[in-house]
Design an enzyme around this catalytic site. Structure first.
Site, PDB file in Angstrom:
ATOM      1  N   ASP A   1     -54.758 -21.200 -47.345  1.00 54.99           N
ATOM      2  CA  ASP A   1     -54.160 -22.537 -47.256  1.00 54.99           C
ATOM      3  C   ASP A   1     -54.539 -23.291 -48.528  1.00 54.99           C
ATOM      4  O   ASP A   1     -55.678 -23.736 -48.677  1.00 54.99           O
ATOM      5  CB  ASP A   1     -54.688 -23.292 -46.035  1.00 54.99           C
TER       6      ASP A   1
ATOM      7  N   LYS B   1     -46.734 -25.639 -40.758  1.00 54.65           N
ATOM      8  CA  LYS B   1     -48.018 -25.876 -40.108  1.00 54.65           C
ATOM      9  C   LYS B   1     -48.304 -27.364 -40.071  1.00 54.65           C
ATOM     10  O   LYS B   1     -48.349 -28.027 -41.101  1.00 54.65           O
ATOM     11  CB  LYS B   1     -49.142 -25.142 -40.843  1.00 54.65           C
TER      12      LYS B   1
ATOM     13  N   LYS C   1     -47.425 -26.822 -45.160  1.00 53.72           N
ATOM     14  CA  LYS C   1     -48.409 -27.407 -44.247  1.00 53.72           C
ATOM     15  C   LYS C   1     -48.549 -28.887 -44.552  1.00 53.72           C
ATOM     16  O   LYS C   1     -48.567 -29.292 -45.718  1.00 53.72           O
ATOM     17  CB  LYS C   1     -49.748 -26.682 -44.419  1.00 53.72           C
TER      18      LYS C   1
END
Length: 227
Positions: free
Chosen positions: A96, A192, A162
């Protein structure tokens, strides 16, 4: 309001069970990995320095995610890439990474894309989630900036976009941001939702808005709300 009935196991399979507090200890990381296996989540997300510890306490094989360029995103691209590569070498299957939010706010999406592509090249086998700090883009720019960030992430090879690190003062995930991001990537990438999702109702609202993964630190409490 959420319109679909989601059960506990379905939601668990969407969760990255997360521990990214800077004060986290090795003992706490081990406990989170054990809990992740018990809860049946998609992955457990930890800091890069904790990946080896998480991997060593993971007999059930829950996928491990690590962050890169976290939380500011103002690292040199080569540093983000090396951080991601080292985490992958230690056992992280997912990365991430945080974009350079300032570059996005300045409209320099070529720089944003190049940054993402550098990390992508360093971890070609990993699932790459790109943190765009959606609340910041929406506060200081507009919907178009968030859309552009998602598009360059896709072009650079991301697997997910995300919302947030959860550390920025602008805030975390919102239904509006998740919906806009989901519309932009239109199923080609995952979405996400992360940052500030603390209740079952929050989690379900994000899923209904289009989230295909949730970043949660209080996973058990959210799942307990589903029975």
């Amino acid at each position: 309001m959420p319109t679909t009935r989601w059960d506990r196991d379905q939601v668990a399979k969407l969760v990255d069970h997360t521990l990214l507090k800077p004060e986290a200890t090795a003992e706490q990381v081990v406990a989170v990995v054990v809990e992740a296996a018990e809860l049946g989540v998609a992955a457990v997300c930890v800091s890069p320095s904790m990946v080896a510890i998480a991997a060593g306490a993971n007999p059930s094989g829950v996928p491990i995610a690590a962050v890169a360029g976290f939380p500011s995103g103002k690292h040199l691209s080569v540093v983000k890439a090396q951080e991601a590569a080292l985490a992958a070498a230690d056992g992280a299957a997912e990365i991430d990474m945080v974009i350079d939010v300032g570059a996005a706010l300045a409209g320099d999406f070529a720089a944003v894309g190049a940054d993402i592509a550098t990390v992508r090249a360093a971890v070609p086998q990993a699932v790459l989630k790109v943190i765009v700090e959606s609340a910041t883009l929406l506060e200081f720019a507009d919907d178009a900036a968030l859309v552009a960030a998602c598009r360059v992430a896709e072009d650079a090879g991301a697997d997910f976009v995300k919302t947030s690190t959860g550390f920025h003062p602008s805030g975390g995930a919102s239904v509006h941001a998740v919906s806009l991001m989901a519309d932009t990537v239109d199923g080609r990438l995952g979405v996400k939702a992360s940052g500030g999702i603390r209740t079952t109702a929050d989690a379900l609202a994000m899923i209904e808005a289009g989230a295909t993964r949730l970043g949660l630190s209080g996973t058990r409490a959210v799942l307990d709300g589903l029975g």
